[in-house]
Design a protein around this motif. Structure first.
Motif, PDB file in Angstrom:
ATOM      1  N   ASN A  31       5.521   2.004   1.522  1.00  0.00           N
ATOM      2  CA  ASN A  31       6.900   2.486   1.534  1.00  0.00           C
ATOM      3  C   ASN A  31       7.873   1.400   1.982  1.00  0.00           C
ATOM      4  O   ASN A  31       9.002   1.344   1.494  1.00  0.00           O
ATOM      5  N   LEU A  32       7.458   0.545   2.896  1.00  0.00           N
ATOM      6  CA  LEU A  32       8.312  -0.584   3.281  1.00  0.00           C
ATOM      7  C   LEU A  32       8.565  -1.488   2.089  1.00  0.00           C
ATOM      8  O   LEU A  32       9.690  -1.929   1.844  1.00  0.00           O
ATOM      9  N   MET A  33       7.516  -1.768   1.325  1.00  0.00           N
ATOM     10  CA  MET A  33       7.668  -2.632   0.160  1.00  0.00           C
ATOM     11  C   MET A  33       8.487  -1.937  -0.925  1.00  0.00           C
ATOM     12  O   MET A  33       9.274  -2.578  -1.632  1.00  0.00           O
ATOM     13  N   ALA A  34       8.323  -0.629  -1.054  1.00  0.00           N
ATOM     14  CA  ALA A  34       9.055   0.104  -2.084  1.00  0.00           C
ATOM     15  C   ALA A  34      10.541   0.234  -1.746  1.00  0.00           C
ATOM     16  O   ALA A  34      11.386   0.248  -2.645  1.00  0.00           O
ATOM     17  N   ASN A  35      10.860   0.314  -0.450  1.00  0.00           N
ATOM     18  CA  ASN A  35      12.248   0.576  -0.036  1.00  0.00           C
ATOM     19  C   ASN A  35      13.087  -0.680   0.135  1.00  0.00           C
ATOM     20  O   ASN A  35      14.314  -0.614   0.057  1.00  0.00           O
ATOM     21  N   PHE A  36      12.435  -1.814   0.400  1.00  0.00           N
ATOM     22  CA  PHE A  36      13.173  -3.045   0.703  1.00  0.00           C
ATOM     23  C   PHE A  36      12.698  -4.164  -0.213  1.00  0.00           C
ATOM     24  O   PHE A  36      11.503  -4.470  -0.282  1.00  0.00           O
ATOM     25  N   ASP A  37      13.652  -4.791  -0.899  1.00  0.00           N
ATOM     26  CA  ASP A  37      13.316  -5.789  -1.919  1.00  0.00           C
ATOM     27  C   ASP A  37      12.627  -7.030  -1.356  1.00  0.00           C
ATOM     28  O   ASP A  37      11.876  -7.687  -2.066  1.00  0.00           O
ATOM     29  N   ASN A  38      12.910  -7.379  -0.104  1.00  0.00           N
ATOM     30  CA  ASN A  38      12.394  -8.639   0.427  1.00  0.00           C
ATOM     31  C   ASN A  38      11.175  -8.442   1.312  1.00  0.00           C
ATOM     32  O   ASN A  38      10.917  -9.228   2.232  1.00  0.00           O
ATOM     33  N   VAL A  39      10.380  -7.391   1.060  1.00  0.00           N
ATOM     34  CA  VAL A  39       9.161  -7.134   1.823  1.00  0.00           C
ATOM     35  C   VAL A  39       7.956  -7.233   0.895  1.00  0.00           C
ATOM     36  O   VAL A  39       7.979  -6.716  -0.222  1.00  0.00           O
ATOM     37  N   GLN A  40       6.913  -7.911   1.364  1.00  0.00           N
ATOM     38  CA  GLN A  40       5.638  -7.946   0.663  1.00  0.00           C
ATOM     39  C   GLN A  40       4.538  -7.484   1.605  1.00  0.00           C
ATOM     40  O   GLN A  40       4.599  -7.718   2.811  1.00  0.00           O
ATOM     41  N   VAL A  41       3.521  -6.846   1.050  1.00  0.00           N
ATOM     42  CA  VAL A  41       2.396  -6.343   1.831  1.00  0.00           C
ATOM     43  C   VAL A  41       1.161  -7.184   1.537  1.00  0.00           C
ATOM     44  O   VAL A  41       0.810  -7.398   0.372  1.00  0.00           O
ATOM     45  N   TYR A  42       0.528  -7.661   2.599  1.00  0.00           N
ATOM     46  CA  TYR A  42      -0.754  -8.351   2.464  1.00  0.00           C
ATOM     47  C   TYR A  42      -1.844  -7.380   2.886  1.00  0.00           C
ATOM     48  O   TYR A  42      -1.895  -6.945   4.042  1.00  0.00           O
ATOM     49  N   ASP A  43      -2.708  -7.022   1.957  1.00  0.00           N
ATOM     50  CA  ASP A  43      -3.759  -6.046   2.212  1.00  0.00           C
ATOM     51  C   ASP A  43      -4.894  -6.730   2.974  1.00  0.00           C
ATOM     52  O   ASP A  43      -5.709  -7.423   2.393  1.00  0.00           O
ATOM     53  N   ALA A  44      -4.920  -6.533   4.289  1.00  0.00           N
ATOM     54  CA  ALA A  44      -5.936  -7.168   5.132  1.00  0.00           C
ATOM     55  C   ALA A  44      -7.065  -6.213   5.470  1.00  0.00           C
ATOM     56  O   ALA A  44      -7.747  -6.377   6.480  1.00  0.00           O
ATOM     57  N   ASP A  45      -7.277  -5.211   4.636  1.00  0.00           N
ATOM     58  CA  ASP A  45      -8.346  -4.250   4.860  1.00  0.00           C
ATOM     59  C   ASP A  45      -9.664  -4.878   4.443  1.00  0.00           C
ATOM     60  O   ASP A  45      -9.865  -5.177   3.269  1.00  0.00           O
ATOM     61  N   MET A  46     -10.579  -5.047   5.406  1.00  0.00           N
ATOM     62  CA  MET A  46     -11.785  -5.834   5.132  1.00  0.00           C
ATOM     63  C   MET A  46     -13.014  -4.995   4.792  1.00  0.00           C
ATOM     64  O   MET A  46     -14.099  -5.521   4.633  1.00  0.00           O
ATOM     65  N   TYR A  47     -12.853  -3.693   4.711  1.00  0.00           N
ATOM     66  CA  TYR A  47     -13.985  -2.887   4.288  1.00  0.00           C
ATOM     67  C   TYR A  47     -13.491  -1.757   3.392  1.00  0.00           C
ATOM     68  O   TYR A  47     -12.296  -1.535   3.282  1.00  0.00           O
ATOM     69  N   LYS A  48     -14.413  -1.077   2.754  1.00  0.00           N
ATOM     70  CA  LYS A  48     -14.048  -0.081   1.736  1.00  0.00           C
ATOM     71  C   LYS A  48     -13.547   1.200   2.397  1.00  0.00           C
ATOM     72  O   LYS A  48     -14.329   2.016   2.857  1.00  0.00           O
ATOM     73  N   PRO A  49     -12.226   1.387   2.456  1.00  0.00           N
ATOM     74  CA  PRO A  49     -11.701   2.631   3.007  1.00  0.00           C
ATOM     75  C   PRO A  49     -11.438   3.633   1.894  1.00  0.00           C
ATOM     76  O   PRO A  49     -11.736   3.377   0.729  1.00  0.00           O
ATOM     77  N   LEU A  50     -10.858   4.759   2.230  1.00  0.00           N
ATOM     78  CA  LEU A  50     -10.530   5.757   1.214  1.00  0.00           C
ATOM     79  C   LEU A  50      -9.329   5.344   0.383  1.00  0.00           C
ATOM     80  O   LEU A  50      -9.253   5.621  -0.805  1.00  0.00           O
ATOM     81  N   MET A  51      -8.354   4.671   1.036  1.00  0.00           N
ATOM     82  CA  MET A  51      -7.109   4.352   0.343  1.00  0.00           C
ATOM     83  C   MET A  51      -6.670   2.947   0.736  1.00  0.00           C
ATOM     84  O   MET A  51      -6.698   2.586   1.908  1.00  0.00           O
ATOM     85  N   ARG A  52      -6.253   2.146  -0.254  1.00  0.00           N
ATOM     86  CA  ARG A  52      -5.853   0.772   0.019  1.00  0.00           C
ATOM     87  C   ARG A  52      -4.547   0.443  -0.680  1.00  0.00           C
ATOM     88  O   ARG A  52      -4.262   0.951  -1.755  1.00  0.00           O
ATOM     89  N   ALA A  53      -3.786  -0.444  -0.065  1.00  0.00           N
ATOM     90  CA  ALA A  53      -2.518  -0.846  -0.663  1.00  0.00           C
ATOM     91  C   ALA A  53      -2.739  -1.458  -2.037  1.00  0.00           C
ATOM     92  O   ALA A  53      -1.925  -1.295  -2.947  1.00  0.00           O
ATOM     93  N   ARG A  54      -3.836  -2.180  -2.217  1.00  0.00           N
ATOM     94  CA  ARG A  54      -4.060  -2.873  -3.489  1.00  0.00           C
ATOM     95  C   ARG A  54      -4.333  -1.909  -4.631  1.00  0.00           C
ATOM     96  O   ARG A  54      -4.329  -2.289  -5.797  1.00  0.00           O
ATOM     97  N   ASP A  55      -4.596  -0.642  -4.320  1.00  0.00           N
ATOM     98  CA  ASP A  55      -4.871   0.333  -5.366  1.00  0.00           C
ATOM     99  C   ASP A  55      -3.605   0.979  -5.924  1.00  0.00           C
ATOM    100  O   ASP A  55      -3.685   1.826  -6.805  1.00  0.00           O
ATOM    101  N   VAL A  56      -2.448   0.598  -5.408  1.00  0.00           N
ATOM    102  CA  VAL A  56      -1.196   1.208  -5.836  1.00  0.00           C
ATOM    103  C   VAL A  56      -0.450   0.247  -6.753  1.00  0.00           C
ATOM    104  O   VAL A  56      -0.200  -0.898  -6.398  1.00  0.00           O
ATOM    105  N   ALA A  57      -0.099   0.712  -7.946  1.00  0.00           N
ATOM    106  CA  ALA A  57       0.634  -0.126  -8.894  1.00  0.00           C
ATOM    107  C   ALA A  57       2.088  -0.228  -8.450  1.00  0.00           C
ATOM    108  O   ALA A  57       2.792   0.764  -8.370  1.00  0.00           O
ATOM    109  N   MET A  58       2.552  -1.459  -8.159  1.00  0.00           N
ATOM    110  CA  MET A  58       3.929  -1.674  -7.734  1.00  0.00           C
ATOM    111  C   MET A  58       4.653  -2.610  -8.696  1.00  0.00           C
ATOM    112  O   MET A  58       5.609  -3.270  -8.340  1.00  0.00           O
TER     113      MET A  58
END
Length: 210
Positions: A31-58
């Motif tokens: 939501n931070l990345m979606a709401n503000f143009d100058n924000v990027q998210v680095y997905d630092a999730d190191m194991y297989k969770p249920l939901m990950r930022a990289r799974d969302v098409a932006m």
């Protein structure tokens, strides 16, 4: 009062969202990345969770951060990406994995970004089982005292009463006052009438995998 970009970042350009699994870190990051143009998210999730930022098409904003052929690997592959974004003048959100295991990549990230200050947030959903115990486990592993983001929700059952009761549950945890209250867009106006905290209204981008 609606939270602005400066509410999260203050004078920093780099924040890390930490906390127990299922507390809502990834949803907030997206939501931070979606709401503000100058924000990027680095997905630092190191194991297989249920939901990950990289799974969302932006759209174009995701291109370059995760190579499509590496999408389902369990660790981030392009380690230099946060530094590249910071040099471009962007704000960067490190979306850490949940619990103590999720903080394992933090040492590597801090070494790569050794000249950068990281502002830590612990995301708390007081409705999660053993929430206080799990939050304090995370706190014991952080290198410095964090700020807190309160995200009280019960998924589709969340309404204004759930959010307000979550505030009371949080007080019982004897943690510092949260910096930001996260809530669904549709209940923000009702809650804003009775709460003084900065509010960050979000929409749900993630769906539970089954």
């Amino acid at each position: 009062m609606i939270a602005q970009l400066s509410t999260f970042f203050d004078e920093e350009s780099l924040i890390a969202l930490t906390g127990p699994r299922g507390s809502g870190k990834t949803e907030i990051a997206i939501n931070l990345m979606a709401n503000f143009d100058n924000v990027q998210v680095y997905d630092a999730d190191m194991y297989k969770p249920l939901m990950r930022a990289r799974d969302v098409a932006m759209g174009d904003r995701r291109e370059g951060s995760i190579n499509p052929q590496w999408k389902y690997m369990d660790t981030p592959v392009i380690e230099y990406t946060p530094e590249v974004w910071l040099k471009q003048g962007l704000k960067v959100v490190l979306d850490m994995g949940g619990g103590e295991l999720g903080l394992v990549p933090l040492t590597t990230i801090k070494n790569l970004l050794r000249d950068r200050n990281i502002l830590f947030y612990v995301v708390v959903n007081p409705y999660r089982p053993q929430a206080e115990f799990l939050v304090r486990r995370v706190l014991s592993m952080l290198p410095e005292p964090p700020n807190f983001i309160l995200n009280p929700h019960l998924l589709d059952e969340t309404d204004a009463d759930v959010v307000l009761h979550g505030l009371e549950l949080y007080k019982e945890m004897h943690l510092p006052e949260p910096s930001i209250l996260v809530l669904l867009e549709q209940v923000a106006k009702e809650v804003e009438k009775v709460v003084d905290l900065p509010l960050f209204p979000i929409r749900r981008y993630l769906q539970m995998e089954v």
